[in-house]
Design a protein around this motif. Structure first.
Motif, mmCIF file in Angstrom:
data_model
loop_
_atom_site.group_PDB
_atom_site.id
_atom_site.type_symbol
_atom_site.label_atom_id
_atom_site.label_comp_id
_atom_site.label_asym_id
_atom_site.label_seq_id
_atom_site.Cartn_x
_atom_site.Cartn_y
_atom_site.Cartn_z
ATOM 1 N N MET A 180 1.930 5.038 0.255
ATOM 2 C CA MET A 180 1.493 3.500 0.205
ATOM 3 C C MET A 180 2.776 2.740 -0.172
ATOM 4 O O MET A 180 2.892 1.584 0.116
ATOM 5 N N VAL A 181 3.891 3.183 -0.719
ATOM 6 C CA VAL A 181 5.132 2.447 -0.952
ATOM 7 C C VAL A 181 6.210 2.798 0.143
ATOM 8 O O VAL A 181 7.104 1.859 0.274
ATOM 9 N N LEU A 182 5.984 3.700 1.045
ATOM 10 C CA LEU A 182 7.076 4.237 2.144
ATOM 11 C C LEU A 182 7.161 2.740 3.181
ATOM 12 O O LEU A 182 8.259 2.588 3.319
ATOM 13 N N PRO A 183 6.025 2.049 3.563
ATOM 14 C CA PRO A 183 6.505 0.949 4.426
ATOM 15 C C PRO A 183 7.158 -0.327 3.671
ATOM 16 O O PRO A 183 7.963 -0.781 4.454
ATOM 17 N N ILE A 184 6.977 -0.377 2.332
ATOM 18 C CA ILE A 184 7.496 -1.379 1.652
ATOM 19 C C ILE A 184 8.900 -1.201 1.606
ATOM 20 O O ILE A 184 9.836 -1.958 1.451
ATOM 21 N N LEU A 185 9.266 0.073 1.279
ATOM 22 C CA LEU A 185 10.835 0.644 1.164
ATOM 23 C C LEU A 185 11.439 0.319 2.533
ATOM 24 O O LEU A 185 12.600 -0.095 2.422
ATOM 25 N N ILE A 186 10.953 0.547 3.578
ATOM 26 C CA ILE A 186 11.478 0.289 4.775
ATOM 27 C C ILE A 186 11.409 -1.439 4.871
ATOM 28 O O ILE A 186 12.633 -1.616 5.443
ATOM 29 N N TYR A 187 10.459 -2.048 4.727
ATOM 30 C CA TYR A 187 10.406 -3.436 4.853
ATOM 31 C C TYR A 187 11.769 -3.998 3.860
ATOM 32 O O TYR A 187 12.743 -5.080 4.514
ATOM 33 N N LEU A 188 11.906 -3.553 2.861
ATOM 34 C CA LEU A 188 13.158 -4.074 1.788
ATOM 35 C C LEU A 188 14.369 -3.812 2.390
ATOM 36 O O LEU A 188 15.299 -4.471 2.205
ATOM 37 N N GLY A 189 14.450 -2.615 2.863
ATOM 38 C CA GLY A 189 15.707 -2.124 3.936
ATOM 39 C C GLY A 189 15.836 -2.939 4.759
ATOM 40 O O GLY A 189 17.367 -3.474 5.019
ATOM 41 N N GLN A 190 14.917 -3.612 5.530
ATOM 42 C CA GLN A 190 15.312 -4.520 6.618
ATOM 43 C C GLN A 190 15.718 -5.803 6.296
ATOM 44 O O GLN A 190 16.579 -6.682 6.994
ATOM 45 N N THR A 191 15.183 -6.171 5.090
ATOM 46 C CA THR A 191 15.404 -7.529 4.668
ATOM 47 C C THR A 191 16.586 -7.726 3.856
ATOM 48 O O THR A 191 17.334 -8.836 3.515
ATOM 49 N N ARG A 368 5.910 -12.407 8.397
ATOM 50 C CA ARG A 368 5.042 -11.603 9.464
ATOM 51 C C ARG A 368 5.364 -9.963 9.293
ATOM 52 O O ARG A 368 4.576 -9.280 9.571
ATOM 53 N N GLU A 369 6.764 -9.800 9.083
ATOM 54 C CA GLU A 369 7.254 -8.526 8.837
ATOM 55 C C GLU A 369 6.514 -7.713 7.591
ATOM 56 O O GLU A 369 6.303 -6.751 7.578
ATOM 57 N N CYS A 370 6.464 -8.625 6.603
ATOM 58 C CA CYS A 370 5.794 -8.412 5.180
ATOM 59 C C CYS A 370 4.336 -7.798 5.357
ATOM 60 O O CYS A 370 3.703 -6.873 4.993
ATOM 61 N N ALA A 371 3.440 -8.853 6.074
ATOM 62 C CA ALA A 371 2.216 -8.479 6.565
ATOM 63 C C ALA A 371 2.177 -7.260 7.310
ATOM 64 O O ALA A 371 1.153 -6.553 6.895
ATOM 65 N N THR A 372 2.918 -6.889 8.286
ATOM 66 C CA THR A 372 2.827 -5.563 8.898
ATOM 67 C C THR A 372 2.920 -4.485 8.130
ATOM 68 O O THR A 372 2.284 -3.525 8.198
ATOM 69 N N MET A 373 4.014 -4.532 7.074
ATOM 70 C CA MET A 373 4.331 -3.329 6.232
ATOM 71 C C MET A 373 3.161 -3.136 5.168
ATOM 72 O O MET A 373 2.597 -1.894 4.896
ATOM 73 N N LEU A 374 2.623 -4.415 4.717
ATOM 74 C CA LEU A 374 1.483 -4.149 3.662
ATOM 75 C C LEU A 374 0.194 -3.692 4.540
ATOM 76 O O LEU A 374 -0.485 -2.846 3.941
ATOM 77 N N GLN A 375 -0.110 -3.981 5.745
ATOM 78 C CA GLN A 375 -0.900 -3.321 6.513
ATOM 79 C C GLN A 375 -0.835 -1.920 6.511
ATOM 80 O O GLN A 375 -1.864 -1.261 6.508
ATOM 81 N N LEU A 376 0.490 -1.449 7.112
ATOM 82 C CA LEU A 376 0.728 -0.055 7.046
ATOM 83 C C LEU A 376 0.102 0.631 5.617
ATOM 84 O O LEU A 376 -0.287 1.657 5.759
ATOM 85 N N SER A 377 0.665 0.072 4.750
ATOM 86 C CA SER A 377 0.398 0.444 3.011
ATOM 87 C C SER A 377 -1.009 0.643 3.016
ATOM 88 O O SER A 377 -1.616 1.841 2.477
ATOM 89 N N LEU A 378 -1.772 -0.421 3.410
ATOM 90 C CA LEU A 378 -3.347 -0.118 2.909
ATOM 91 C C LEU A 378 -3.911 0.768 4.050
ATOM 92 O O LEU A 378 -4.819 1.387 3.749
ATOM 93 N N VAL A 379 -3.446 0.845 5.455
ATOM 94 C CA VAL A 379 -3.935 1.941 6.446
ATOM 95 C C VAL A 379 -3.595 3.438 5.614
ATOM 96 O O VAL A 379 -4.504 4.276 5.756
ATOM 97 N N GLY A 380 -2.576 3.408 4.893
ATOM 98 C CA GLY A 380 -2.372 4.896 4.681
ATOM 99 C C GLY A 380 -3.168 5.147 3.462
ATOM 100 O O GLY A 380 -3.507 6.291 3.303
ATOM 101 N N TYR A 381 -3.416 4.209 2.595
ATOM 102 C CA TYR A 381 -4.372 4.403 1.397
ATOM 103 C C TYR A 381 -5.717 4.844 1.869
ATOM 104 O O TYR A 381 -6.388 5.446 1.345
#
Length: 440
Positions: A180-191, A368-381
């Motif tokens: 659930m946090v993996l996409p957020i970690l990648i997003y934070l690395g991008q920003t 938009r990128e944040c929405a994408t990564m949060l969507q990935l987190s919820l899909v993983g959940y």
């Protein structure tokens, strides 16, 4: 000595929380997710750190609200669904088969939703939202680093576990939290703009991926595969996403031992796997119980021996819900199951709407990128949670709060852009030439 250090670290911010309630929310969330006190052996192990921090934080928020220093509570679709879900949990607890066990779980769930409410009031700006996401991601990401390093040191021969007596103590639960946090970690690395901070988030994401694989969780493996495919489909630079995903997969597969593959192959041969069959037994139990009590289910703790004797096809096999969907169905009936599922679907639809609506606005690319990564987190959940009894995992509800906050922040920033006066340009003055004398 360790107990005193841990307590000092947790309780040190308390004097500052009274004047900065949002700091209290961050500490409260960090304690509830990371459970640092579970790594003590003395008085700190059972010390009510979350209750102390939460009490001070709520008092600070009450003072700030009295002084009108808080934002208005966002009345969005997801917040109404959270309220309805709490009411469904309360109704099922009032009619629970085992009220002695149900009320403590109801109290714990109520505290989680209370923290969500505090978060929604205190983090309605882009800067605070980014800090909130960082605290959520790092609180779990440290276990990803720990598990990844442990796997490298031992050749992946041993299963990675989380802190005892917590939501993430089990290897399967820890893997789901890391997913659930993996996409957020990648997003934070991008920003991030600072080079070493960026590399730190990317490194944490890599170690977390390795820790997920070495959890030996089949549900987590399926969820990771689903997230990887969705990420390659949704990424703005698909070639880079495909290349990074492929290289990461190859690197992980090289490190893992042979018996990892043997366990993963049992997914296809589930009929011979005792664990899988016992889960199916629990799913049928949940459906039968909800059919008899569609509005209340059996209440918290319904997956017990007495009720299994009445509703399970094989009553001698007593198993937890082992699915966020069947867990809510069995414990809260079709009503609770429907609201819980609607909450998850609503958040995914909100994120999809944000992605589409902001596609042509370059200034809102971060959202938009944040929405994408949060969507990935919820899909993983959703995918990983289909095989885990983590319907009440607090991280899921914090992610829902993050979705609502993202919607609020985007709305505010778009409104601010519309109100900003645009520079006016005067047309260049037309140069009038002097009349030429007319020749005779």
């Amino acid at each position: 000595m360790r107990d005193y250090l841990i307590l000092a670290l947790i309780l040190a911010p308390l004097p500052f929380i009274l004047s900065r309630p949002h700091l209290g929310v961050l500490v409260w969330m960090w304690v509830s997710l990371m459970n640092p006190h579970r790594y003590a052996w003395g008085m700190a192990y059972n010390f009510p750190v979350a209750a102390v921090v939460g009490g001070v934080t709520l008092a600070a928020i009450a003072i700030a609200a009295f002084n009108k220093n808080t934002d208005r509570f966002p009345a969005e679709r997801e917040t109404w669904l959270l309220l309805l879900l709490w009411l469904a949990f309360t109704l099922s607890t009032l009619f629970a088969f085992n009220p002695t066990a149900a009320w403590p779980d109801w109290s714990l769930m109520s505290k989680t939703l209370l923290l969500c409410a505090a978060t929604l009031m205190m983090f309605q700006s882009r800067k605070r939202l980014m800090v909130l996401l960082a605290v959520m991601a790092v609180s779990i990401g440290v276990y990803g680093v720990k598990g990844g390093l442990f796997g490298l040191a031992t050749g992946g021969q041993y299963i990675v576990f989380g802190p005892r007596e917590s939501f993430i103590g089990d290897n399967n639960s820890l893997a789901l939290a890391e997913l659930m946090v993996l996409p957020i970690l990648i997003y934070l690395g991008q920003t991030m703009t600072h080079r070493y901070v960026k590399l730190g988030f990317y490194g944490m994401a890599g170690m977390t991926t390795l820790s997920i694989v070495l959890s030996y969780s089949r549900g987590a493996f399926l969820a990771l595969a689903a997230m990887a495919m969705l990420y390659m489909f949704r990424a703005s630079n698909k070639m880079v996403a495909v290349l990074c995903t492929t290289l990461g997969l190859v690197a992980v597969l090289i490190m893992i031992p042979d018996h990892w593959f043997e366990r993963m192959w049992t997914i296809a041969d589930y009929e011979k796997d005792a664990s899988a069959m016992s889960r199916i037994n629990g799913y049928i139990f949940a459906y039968r119980l909800a059919s008899d009590f569609p509005l209340t289910g059996g209440g918290f703790g319904a997956f017990n021996r007495d009720l299994f004797f009445l509703y399970a096809p094989h009553p001698e096999i007593v198993y937890d819900g082992h699915s966020i969907f069947f867990q809510t169905m069995g414990e809260h009936g079709f009503l609770g199951f429907g609201i819980f599922t609607a909450l998850l679907v609503s958040a995914l639809l909100t994120l999809q709407k944000l992605r589409r609506g902001l596609k042509s606005i370059e200034e809102m690319r971060w959202a938009r990128e944040c929405a994408t990564m949060l969507q990935l987190s919820l899909v993983g959940y959703a995918v990983g949670g289909a095989f885990q009894p983590l319907a009440y995992f607090d991280l899921f509800y914090y992610l829902i709060a993050a979705v609502v906050l993202l919607k609020v922040v985007v709305r505010r920033e778009l409104a601010a852009q519309e109100e900003t006066p645009q520079p006016s340009f005067r047309p260049a003055a037309v140069r009038q030439e002097a009349p030429q004398p007319v020749g005779r």
